[in-house]
Design an enzyme around this catalytic site. Structure first.
Site, PDB file in Angstrom:
ATOM      1  N   LYS B  76      10.384 -47.816  -6.030  1.00  0.00           N
ATOM      2  CA  LYS B  76       9.478 -46.660  -6.039  1.00  0.00           C
ATOM      3  C   LYS B  76       9.790 -45.784  -7.252  1.00  0.00           C
ATOM      4  O   LYS B  76      10.964 -45.559  -7.562  1.00  0.00           O
ATOM      5  CB  LYS B  76       9.638 -45.854  -4.738  1.00  0.00           C
ATOM      6  CG  LYS B  76       8.634 -44.714  -4.603  1.00  0.00           C
ATOM      7  CD  LYS B  76       8.726 -43.993  -3.258  1.00  0.00           C
ATOM      8  CE  LYS B  76       7.693 -42.878  -3.154  1.00  0.00           C
ATOM      9  NZ  LYS B  76       7.764 -42.147  -1.865  1.00  0.00           N
ATOM     10  N   SER B 151       3.480 -41.519   1.031  1.00  0.00           N
ATOM     11  CA  SER B 151       3.395 -41.515  -0.406  1.00  0.00           C
ATOM     12  C   SER B 151       3.842 -42.824  -1.065  1.00  0.00           C
ATOM     13  O   SER B 151       3.466 -43.082  -2.200  1.00  0.00           O
ATOM     14  CB  SER B 151       4.259 -40.385  -0.975  1.00  0.00           C
ATOM     15  OG  SER B 151       5.632 -40.640  -0.736  1.00  0.00           O
ATOM     16  N   SER B 175       6.476 -41.131   4.726  1.00  0.00           N
ATOM     17  CA  SER B 175       6.056 -41.822   3.506  1.00  0.00           C
ATOM     18  C   SER B 175       6.523 -43.269   3.382  1.00  0.00           C
ATOM     19  O   SER B 175       6.110 -43.963   2.452  1.00  0.00           O
ATOM     20  CB  SER B 175       6.524 -41.055   2.272  1.00  0.00           C
ATOM     21  OG  SER B 175       5.719 -39.925   2.077  1.00  0.00           O
TER      22      SER B 175
END
Lengths: 95, 485
Positions: B76, B151, B175
């Protein structure tokens, strides 16, 4: 609590955050909706409840005061927008 | 090759069936072929990946390989990586190349895992749909008209389409779990403090926690194992020994008590999701678990408490983005004030600005007690609900999200409706508990996620409970049409 455009301007100034004048209206309405939503917290009786800052109620861990990092100034300043002679450059503050 | 489990891939590498370089090329080719449709990656690091793969091959030949040596993964774009851009999904950090590795990046490098690139995400991890990214939305591989969740949307969609067998994520209010649910994969957020936050760009520090995405619980266990552990550089890191997450996987579920919180099955839950979760409950009964109804009376307060605590902490954390030391700087600032105001105004997107404004307001003089302090008190009530529940049950089971993936743009204009898509995941962050999401069926072709919440430090037990379910179901093996070959 409902916020008007002037309030958005004041908060944006506190946050040093540029918001276009044309967007004040929509931020005011978004922020008012969010604040109205979180205001349900007011209905909760929290008399005598200690605020929870850490989920496991842990305290700040201390370590011996020893030098653990090398000097990386040059490396860090390579990614800075403007530097000169090891200093970060910003517009003149004192005339 | 792309459908194999991590232990199969590791065995294949050790048995010389293929090299890490070949495995890496296989996933790089999938990214090349499919990511145009999905937009999962912000930065591809193909050259570096191939060089890491060759190094992994040397380690494999030397007999110096661990469980993840030579296994590709996606990272990420919130974790700092020395030499590879870390944008956090924001224009503010579009030019930011971190001068150091996050602890998680360092640990995965040391484990010999091969980083293919950095994944798309909501800007500074603020969003539930991946639509707030400066780099454009990620598409859900099950229906490219729909969001992947957020997210960590890029990581979840990438694993769902098998662009990588593993991906990292972070979870501040759901998320990891919500995108795992919407993309039909497994995602785990461990106990607060288990994965180091050092070098993980901060959003809301008392809630942020790194974790893992994979096709299955067994695979996620391998990645989480490599990411976890005490780190003196993170002041909230858990100072306790790390369990072996794979050791508990096969444990029998007879005698396990599972609690169903009635507040998580009420109004607003999609009927198809409810039916899939009910079927999973029956599966657990057959596996020997005892099911009990429980109550988390303050559950409904979690979203409003979160939307005070998270913006307040974000407004403080993001004050470091000032256009002086790194990141975006506006052109021709008139004075210092103008430099701050315009760099931040031009560098941040609309949702990040909304949250900075809400947080600044909540922390401003005269409002701190009414908002932040009150929310922190409510947070304790929410935590105490869980403490009571875990005196009666081992694991709590619920839907992960109230509905399957929604359409791109559907909630973009209405922040509060977007915030409510995390209604079942947020309380877990406020309490700092571990939780995961696993696929548990489909509604109209879209995946449904099942959430399992454990007591503190119960990651191993959670992965075990998820793994036993995955041994008797095959939802986690389904691939979205168009990405299956």
């Amino acid at each position: 609590m409902s916020l008007d455009k002037e309030a958005v301007g004041r908060i944006a100034h506190l946050a040093r955050l540029g918001v276009d004048a044309g967007e004040f209206e929509s931020y005011a309405s978004n922020l008012s909706a969010i604040l109205a939503f979180v205001e349900q917290l007011e209905q909760v009786d929290t008399e005598g409840v200690a605020p929870l800052a850490h989920p496991l109620d842990a305290c700040q861990r201390l370590r011996p005061d020893e030098v653990t990092e090398a000097d990386c100034r040059d490396q860090f300043q390579q990614i800075a927008p403007r530097v000169e002679a090891g200093l970060y450059l910003v517009p003149k503050v004192i005339e | 090759m792309f459908q194999k489990t991590i232990s199969e891939l590791a065995a294949g590498l050790r048995g010389n069936e293929y090299s890490s370089e070949e495995l890496t090329r296989c996933f790089l080719e999938r990214i090349e072929r499919f990511d145009g449709q999905l937009n999962c990656l912000i930065t591809l690091s193909a050259e570096q990946a191939l060089s890491e793969a060759r190094e992994a091959d040397r380690r494999l030949r030397a007999g110096d390989a661990g469980p993840l040596t030579g296994i590709p993964y996606l990272h990420k774009d919130i974790f700092c990586t020395q030499g590879v851009r870390t944008s956090c999904g924001s224009r503010m950090l579009d030019n930011f190349i971190a001068p150091y590795d996050a602890t998680v990046s360092e640990k995965l490098k040391a484990a010999g895992a091969v980083m293919l690139g950095k994944t798309n995400m909501d800007e500074f991890a603020m969003g539930s749909s991946n639509e707030t990214s400066f780099y454009g939305p990620v598409k859900n591989p099950w229906d490219t008209q729909r969001v992947p969740g957020g997210s960590s949307g890029g990581s979840a969609a990438a694993v769902a389409a098998r662009l990588a067998p593993l991906a990292t994520g972070t979870d501040t209010g759901g998320s990891i779990r919500q995108p795992a649910a919407l993309c039909g994969i497994t995602g785990i957020k461990p106990t607060y403090g288990r994965v180091s936050r050092y070098g993980m760009i901060a959003f809301a520090s008392s809630l942020d926690q790194g974790g893992a995405f994979a096709a299955s619980a067994a695979d996620a266990a391998a990645l989480l194992q490599a990411m976890s552990g005490f780190d003196p550089r993170d002041s909230t890191s858990l100072e306790r020994p790390l369990e072996d997450y794979s050791a508990e996987l096969e444990r029998d579920l007879a005698g396990l008590t599972i609690g169903l919180p009635k507040e998580y099955f009420g109004d607003g839950l999609d009927a198809g999701v409810a039916a899939a979760v009910a079927a999973a409950v029956e599966e657990y009964r057959r596996l020997g678990a005892e099911i009990r109804d429980i109550s988390l009376p303050n559950a409904a307060l979690s979203v409003p408490a979160y939307y005070v605590v998270a913006p307040a902490e974000c407004s403080s954390n993001l004050s470091r983005m000032d256009g002086v030391r790194f990141g975006y700087r506006c052109e021709n600032p008139r004075d210092l004030e103008d430099l701050y105001v315009r760099s931040r105004g031009e560098g941040f997107g609309a949702e990040v600005k909304r949250r900075i404004l809400v947080g600044t307001y909540a922390l401003s003089a005269g409002y701190y007690d009414a908002y932040y302090l009150k929310a922190q008190q409510v947070r304790r009530l929410i935590r105490d609900d869980f403490t009571r529940a875990f005196s009666e049950v081992d694991v709590i089971l619920s839907p992960t999200a109230p509905a399957p993936a929604f359409r791109l743009g559907e909630k973009a204009g209405d922040p509060v409706s977007m915030y409510l898509s995390d209604i079942y995941t947020i309380a877990v962050n406020l309490a700092g508990l571990p939780a995961l999401s696993i696929p548990a069926g489909f509604v109209d072709g879209l995946p449904v996620g099942l959430q399992l919440i454990g007591n503190y430090f119960a990651e191993g037990r959670l992965l075990n409970v998820a793994h036993r379910y995955q041994q008797v179901t095959d939802w986690h093996r389904r691939l979205p049409a168009g990405f299956a070959d």
